[in-house]
Design a protein around this motif. Sequence first.
Motif, PDB file in Angstrom:
ATOM      1  N   MET A 100       8.331  61.477  74.962  1.00 58.12           N
ATOM      2  CA  MET A 100       8.122  60.002  75.635  1.00 58.12           C
ATOM      3  C   MET A 100       9.212  59.454  75.668  1.00 58.12           C
ATOM      4  N   HIS A 101       9.754  58.778  76.742  1.00 56.68           N
ATOM      5  CA  HIS A 101      11.265  58.249  76.531  1.00 56.68           C
ATOM      6  C   HIS A 101      11.185  56.667  77.003  1.00 56.68           C
ATOM      7  N   PHE A 102      11.635  55.840  76.098  1.00 59.56           N
ATOM      8  CA  PHE A 102      11.383  54.204  76.195  1.00 59.56           C
ATOM      9  C   PHE A 102      12.866  53.750  76.930  1.00 59.56           C
ATOM     10  N   GLN A 103      12.551  52.936  77.888  1.00 58.71           N
ATOM     11  CA  GLN A 103      13.945  52.399  78.531  1.00 58.71           C
ATOM     12  C   GLN A 103      14.037  50.721  78.057  1.00 58.71           C
ATOM     13  N   TRP A 104      14.977  50.301  77.667  1.00 54.46           N
ATOM     14  CA  TRP A 104      14.892  49.053  77.504  1.00 54.46           C
ATOM     15  C   TRP A 104      15.850  48.175  78.123  1.00 54.46           C
ATOM     16  N   TYR A 105      15.622  47.062  78.372  1.00 49.93           N
ATOM     17  CA  TYR A 105      16.770  46.245  79.104  1.00 49.93           C
ATOM     18  C   TYR A 105      17.470  45.199  78.293  1.00 49.93           C
ATOM     19  N   PRO A 106      18.608  45.439  77.745  1.00 51.65           N
ATOM     20  CA  PRO A 106      19.124  44.468  76.386  1.00 51.65           C
ATOM     21  C   PRO A 106      20.321  43.691  77.063  1.00 51.65           C
ATOM     22  N   GLY A 107      20.018  43.357  78.526  1.00 48.50           N
ATOM     23  CA  GLY A 107      20.719  42.301  79.122  1.00 48.50           C
ATOM     24  C   GLY A 107      21.147  41.094  78.182  1.00 48.50           C
ATOM     25  N   HIS A 108      20.025  40.289  77.633  1.00 48.47           N
ATOM     26  CA  HIS A 108      20.268  39.096  76.968  1.00 48.47           C
ATOM     27  C   HIS A 108      20.406  39.125  75.422  1.00 48.47           C
ATOM     28  N   MET A 109      20.655  40.289  75.003  1.00 49.69           N
ATOM     29  CA  MET A 109      20.714  40.628  73.688  1.00 49.69           C
ATOM     30  C   MET A 109      21.939  39.932  72.803  1.00 49.69           C
ATOM     31  N   THR A 110      23.008  40.174  73.480  1.00 45.71           N
ATOM     32  CA  THR A 110      24.009  39.319  72.786  1.00 45.71           C
ATOM     33  C   THR A 110      24.018  37.974  72.885  1.00 45.71           C
ATOM     34  N   LYS A 111      23.883  37.323  73.911  1.00 46.74           N
ATOM     35  CA  LYS A 111      23.701  35.842  74.233  1.00 46.74           C
ATOM     36  C   LYS A 111      22.598  35.254  72.966  1.00 46.74           C
ATOM     37  N   ALA A 112      21.448  35.888  72.918  1.00 45.64           N
ATOM     38  CA  ALA A 112      20.370  35.592  71.898  1.00 45.64           C
ATOM     39  C   ALA A 112      20.678  35.781  70.376  1.00 45.64           C
ATOM     40  N   LYS A 113      21.358  36.843  70.192  1.00 43.40           N
ATOM     41  CA  LYS A 113      22.276  36.960  68.988  1.00 43.40           C
ATOM     42  C   LYS A 113      23.179  35.889  68.545  1.00 43.40           C
ATOM     43  N   ARG A 114      24.172  35.494  69.660  1.00 40.68           N
ATOM     44  CA  ARG A 114      24.921  34.482  69.206  1.00 40.68           C
ATOM     45  C   ARG A 114      24.120  33.202  69.051  1.00 40.68           C
ATOM     46  N   MET A 115      23.228  32.824  69.973  1.00 41.32           N
ATOM     47  CA  MET A 115      22.510  31.459  69.677  1.00 41.32           C
ATOM     48  C   MET A 115      22.067  31.753  68.315  1.00 41.32           C
ATOM     49  N   MET A 116      21.331  32.610  68.002  1.00 43.43           N
ATOM     50  CA  MET A 116      20.747  32.769  66.653  1.00 43.43           C
ATOM     51  C   MET A 116      21.956  32.264  65.421  1.00 43.43           C
ATOM     52  N   GLN A 117      23.061  33.111  65.585  1.00 42.08           N
ATOM     53  CA  GLN A 117      24.034  32.786  64.741  1.00 42.08           C
ATOM     54  C   GLN A 117      24.600  31.404  64.563  1.00 42.08           C
ATOM     55  N   GLU A 118      24.532  30.531  65.685  1.00 45.26           N
ATOM     56  CA  GLU A 118      24.815  29.397  65.820  1.00 45.26           C
ATOM     57  C   GLU A 118      23.701  28.299  65.126  1.00 45.26           C
ATOM     58  N   ASN A 119      22.473  28.663  65.440  1.00 47.78           N
ATOM     59  CA  ASN A 119      21.287  27.894  64.713  1.00 47.78           C
ATOM     60  C   ASN A 119      21.146  28.046  63.547  1.00 47.78           C
ATOM     61  N   ILE A 120      21.463  29.391  62.820  1.00 46.98           N
ATOM     62  CA  ILE A 120      21.142  29.796  61.791  1.00 46.98           C
ATOM     63  C   ILE A 120      22.014  28.789  60.658  1.00 46.98           C
ATOM     64  N   LYS A 121      23.272  28.346  61.054  1.00 54.31           N
ATOM     65  CA  LYS A 121      24.137  27.600  60.281  1.00 54.31           C
ATOM     66  C   LYS A 121      23.470  26.284  60.084  1.00 54.31           C
ATOM     67  N   LEU A 122      22.372  25.927  60.962  1.00 55.14           N
ATOM     68  CA  LEU A 122      21.768  24.463  60.867  1.00 55.14           C
ATOM     69  C   LEU A 122      20.620  24.456  59.935  1.00 55.14           C
ATOM     70  N   ILE A 123      20.174  25.615  59.234  1.00 57.54           N
ATOM     71  CA  ILE A 123      18.894  25.811  58.472  1.00 57.54           C
ATOM     72  C   ILE A 123      19.061  26.089  57.255  1.00 57.54           C
ATOM     73  N   ASP A 124      17.866  25.948  56.357  1.00 63.88           N
ATOM     74  CA  ASP A 124      17.820  26.170  55.069  1.00 63.88           C
ATOM     75  C   ASP A 124      16.944  27.435  54.928  1.00 63.88           C
ATOM     76  N   LEU A 125      16.007  27.622  55.807  1.00 62.40           N
ATOM     77  CA  LEU A 125      15.124  28.574  55.462  1.00 62.40           C
ATOM     78  C   LEU A 125      14.692  29.419  57.222  1.00 62.40           C
ATOM     79  N   VAL A 126      14.633  30.862  56.914  1.00 61.81           N
ATOM     80  CA  VAL A 126      14.401  31.657  57.985  1.00 61.81           C
ATOM     81  C   VAL A 126      12.839  31.927  57.946  1.00 61.81           C
ATOM     82  N   ILE A 127      12.184  31.470  59.025  1.00 59.60           N
ATOM     83  CA  ILE A 127      10.773  31.924  58.876  1.00 59.60           C
ATOM     84  C   ILE A 127      10.530  33.052  59.989  1.00 59.60           C
ATOM     85  N   GLU A 128      10.351  34.002  59.266  1.00 62.25           N
ATOM     86  CA  GLU A 128      10.362  35.564  60.418  1.00 62.25           C
ATOM     87  C   GLU A 128       9.190  35.943  60.358  1.00 62.25           C
TER      88      GLU A 128
END
Length: 282
Positions: free
Chosen positions: A1-29
């Motif tokens: 079984m082969h899965f296809q993914w659509y990683p189009g927004h991945m880079t943007k999401a990761k960049r946003m995350m890197q920015e936001n993470i600077k502002l916080i003390d705690l990551v709730i995962e």
Amino acid sequence: MHFQWYPGHMTKAKRMMQENIKLIDLVIELVDARVPISSRNPDIDELGKNKARLILLNKSDLAEDKWNDAWSEYFREKGFSVVKVNSKKGGGIKSINGVIQEACKEKIERDRKRGILNRPVRAMVVGIPNVGKSTFINALAGKACAKTGNKPGVTKGKQWIRLNKNVELLDTPGILWPRFEDQAVGLKLAFIGSIKDEILQTEELAAELVTFMNKNYPGVLESKYNVEEDTDPYGMIARIAESRHCLVRGNELDTEKASVLLMDDFRNGRLGRLTLEYPDAY
Ligand code: G4P
């Protein structure tokens, strides 16, 4: 079984995350309690280093409780604070504020020594799609959530929800991607419905689920659908179709319909509480 993914927004999401993470003390995962490793993002430990960390085993109502406890222990040993939650029904939510204070006590102590008193802890919710981030934020913030608005010194446009005088939460969760290149991970995420069904063959997926069930939860399908044992997964789907009267053109078995029914029953907990991966394998 082969899965296809659509990683189009991945880079943007990761960049946003890197920015936001600077502002916080705690990551709730948030992770899905049925697949606590497969539903994690491979970069999160790197992204969240030097931050206090809280892991929520969400959808714990759908996973076996003995494994929820084993996974809690697993993550605690790795230095995370952990809470089992059911965001949909509010289970475990009341304890979160206390756990946040506990998880951030080093930071609070550091602040105190530097003469900074009563600065609220800032937290952000992160997780892969469909893990329950929005449901959790709503459950935690409730109706009383007052947005604090923009603050001087904080990137413009960020909205903080003041949970109480001690905690502020970024209102938008960080979306991260799972280990999508790993087919075993993809399969488990497809089981729980995190991968869109349209890109998968439902019968093939249902057959994989039958194989998993026969190995890990023998007897469950037989008793749920009142059918005889069948070691061939497609044979089992046909038996389910028969038992549930899934028919096309009067008398032909509709195995596609039975597959949809099986996946739906599994995802909604109607096959019971099931855990798909176990700490001893990690
Ligand atoms: P996301 O922001 O991370 O993408 O996830 P979201 O909150 O949209 O939740 C995804 C689905 O998971 C929703 O179901 C939600 O109700 C369900 N969910 C969230 N937390 C829990 C939980 O603790 N237990 C259970 N059993 N389900 C949970 P849905 O099918 O999209 O909608 P609906 O079934 O609520 O109508």
